[in-house]
Motif scaffolding. Structure first.
Motif, mmCIF file in Angstrom:
data_model
loop_
_atom_site.group_PDB
_atom_site.id
_atom_site.type_symbol
_atom_site.label_atom_id
_atom_site.label_comp_id
_atom_site.label_asym_id
_atom_site.label_seq_id
_atom_site.Cartn_x
_atom_site.Cartn_y
_atom_site.Cartn_z
ATOM 1 N N ALA A 135 34.999 37.217 44.089
ATOM 2 C CA ALA A 135 34.480 36.002 43.448
ATOM 3 C C ALA A 135 35.613 35.001 43.222
ATOM 4 C CB ALA A 135 33.820 36.349 42.118
ATOM 5 N N PRO A 136 35.300 33.710 43.264
ATOM 6 C CA PRO A 136 36.341 32.692 43.085
ATOM 7 C C PRO A 136 37.162 32.861 41.809
ATOM 8 C CG PRO A 136 34.321 31.657 43.840
ATOM 9 C CD PRO A 136 33.992 33.099 43.555
ATOM 10 N N MET A 137 36.528 33.271 40.706
ATOM 11 C CA MET A 137 37.287 33.423 39.464
ATOM 12 C C MET A 137 38.273 34.582 39.543
ATOM 13 S SD MET A 137 33.970 35.046 38.658
ATOM 14 C CE MET A 137 33.105 33.690 38.047
ATOM 15 N N HIS A 138 38.012 35.560 40.378
ATOM 16 C CA HIS A 138 38.937 36.686 40.533
ATOM 17 C C HIS A 138 40.115 36.338 41.439
ATOM 18 C CE1 HIS A 138 35.196 39.329 39.713
ATOM 19 N NE2 HIS A 138 35.781 38.984 38.583
ATOM 20 N N ARG A 139 39.996 35.281 42.200
ATOM 21 C CA ARG A 139 41.074 34.838 43.100
ATOM 22 C C ARG A 139 41.839 33.650 42.539
ATOM 23 N NH1 ARG A 139 38.446 32.672 47.463
ATOM 24 N NH2 ARG A 139 36.407 32.983 46.572
ATOM 25 N N SER A 140 41.430 33.162 41.392
ATOM 26 C CA SER A 140 42.050 31.959 40.838
ATOM 27 C C SER A 140 43.457 32.250 40.317
ATOM 28 C CB SER A 140 41.191 31.394 39.704
ATOM 29 O OG SER A 140 41.266 32.239 38.578
ATOM 30 N N LYS A 141 44.293 31.233 40.334
ATOM 31 C CA LYS A 141 45.659 31.368 39.811
ATOM 32 C C LYS A 141 45.634 31.713 38.328
ATOM 33 C CE LYS A 141 47.811 28.308 43.154
ATOM 34 N NZ LYS A 141 48.496 27.031 43.369
ATOM 35 N N ALA A 142 44.691 31.127 37.595
ATOM 36 C CA ALA A 142 44.588 31.381 36.157
ATOM 37 C C ALA A 142 44.299 32.861 35.885
ATOM 38 C CB ALA A 142 43.505 30.509 35.540
ATOM 39 N N PHE A 143 43.472 33.488 36.697
ATOM 40 C CA PHE A 143 43.164 34.914 36.542
ATOM 41 C C PHE A 143 44.359 35.758 36.963
ATOM 42 C CE2 PHE A 143 41.607 38.969 38.154
ATOM 43 C CZ PHE A 143 40.749 39.388 37.154
ATOM 44 N N ILE A 144 44.903 35.474 38.128
ATOM 45 C CA ILE A 144 45.985 36.280 38.698
ATOM 46 C C ILE A 144 47.223 36.287 37.803
ATOM 47 C CG2 ILE A 144 47.588 36.424 40.651
ATOM 48 C CD1 ILE A 144 45.190 35.484 42.415
ATOM 49 N N ARG A 145 47.531 35.172 37.176
ATOM 50 C CA ARG A 145 48.742 35.135 36.349
ATOM 51 C C ARG A 145 48.632 36.001 35.091
ATOM 52 N NH1 ARG A 145 47.473 29.379 34.925
ATOM 53 N NH2 ARG A 145 46.683 29.486 32.803
ATOM 54 N N HIS A 146 47.428 36.403 34.694
ATOM 55 C CA HIS A 146 47.241 37.276 33.534
ATOM 56 C C HIS A 146 47.355 38.759 33.881
ATOM 57 C CE1 HIS A 146 45.551 33.612 31.772
ATOM 58 N NE2 HIS A 146 45.841 34.170 30.610
ATOM 59 N N TYR B 253 40.471 51.188 34.409
ATOM 60 C CA TYR B 253 40.415 50.501 35.691
ATOM 61 C C TYR B 253 39.224 49.553 35.714
ATOM 62 C CZ TYR B 253 43.841 53.770 37.518
ATOM 63 O OH TYR B 253 44.993 54.484 37.732
ATOM 64 N N VAL B 254 39.444 48.366 36.266
ATOM 65 C CA VAL B 254 38.369 47.405 36.484
ATOM 66 C C VAL B 254 38.392 47.028 37.956
ATOM 67 C CG1 VAL B 254 37.537 45.078 35.998
ATOM 68 C CG2 VAL B 254 38.426 46.487 34.144
ATOM 69 N N LEU B 255 37.252 47.192 38.609
ATOM 70 C CA LEU B 255 37.114 46.798 40.012
ATOM 71 C C LEU B 255 36.584 45.381 40.067
ATOM 72 C CD1 LEU B 255 35.521 50.055 41.456
ATOM 73 C CD2 LEU B 255 37.924 49.395 41.422
ATOM 74 N N ILE B 256 37.231 44.561 40.868
ATOM 75 C CA ILE B 256 36.798 43.170 40.993
ATOM 76 C C ILE B 256 36.370 42.891 42.428
ATOM 77 C CG2 ILE B 256 38.197 42.328 39.078
ATOM 78 C CD1 ILE B 256 40.230 41.324 41.179
ATOM 79 N N ASP B 257 35.445 41.973 42.566
ATOM 80 C CA ASP B 257 35.017 41.564 43.901
ATOM 81 C C ASP B 257 35.807 40.319 44.310
ATOM 82 O OD1 ASP B 257 33.904 39.526 42.430
ATOM 83 O OD2 ASP B 257 31.831 40.154 42.766
ATOM 84 N N VAL C 155 37.592 45.613 45.072
ATOM 85 C CA VAL C 155 36.633 46.441 45.792
ATOM 86 C C VAL C 155 36.902 46.208 47.273
ATOM 87 C CG1 VAL C 155 34.202 46.811 46.326
ATOM 88 C CG2 VAL C 155 34.901 46.311 43.985
ATOM 89 N N ILE C 156 37.124 47.270 47.980
ATOM 90 C CA ILE C 156 37.432 47.150 49.413
ATOM 91 C C ILE C 156 36.224 47.634 50.209
ATOM 92 C CG2 ILE C 156 38.937 47.945 51.268
ATOM 93 C CD1 ILE C 156 41.114 48.278 49.119
#
Length: 69
Positions: free
Chosen positions: A36-47, A30-34, A61-62
């Motif tokens: 951050a813009p790179m975590h919300r980017s389309k390039a990140f999400i599509r992977h 498991y990896v928790l992400i905040d 992270v909630i």
């Protein structure tokens, strides 16, 4: 396994690290992400589906964690 980057951490750098990490998994991780813009980017999400197939579960992270600041 630490990742050391020389230069700025952008979406491409994060995706490369996640690709390498997920390719080496032998069990679920498991990896928790905040937010951050790179975590919300389309390039990140599509992977994400590829990483999930490899056993890498991405969770946001909630809530607030003032102690992490």
């Amino acid at each position: 396994m630490p990742y050391l980057l020389d230069g700025s951490v952008d979406t491409a750098a994060v995706v490369a690290c996640m690709d390498q990490f997920s390719a080496q998994l032998t069990k679920k991780a498991y990896v928790l992400i905040d937010n951050a813009p790179m975590h919300r980017s389309k390039a990140f999400i599509r992977h994400i589906p590829k990483w999930v197939k490899r056993g890498l579960i991405i969770r946001p992270v909630i809530g607030e964690f003032p102690s992490l600041r």
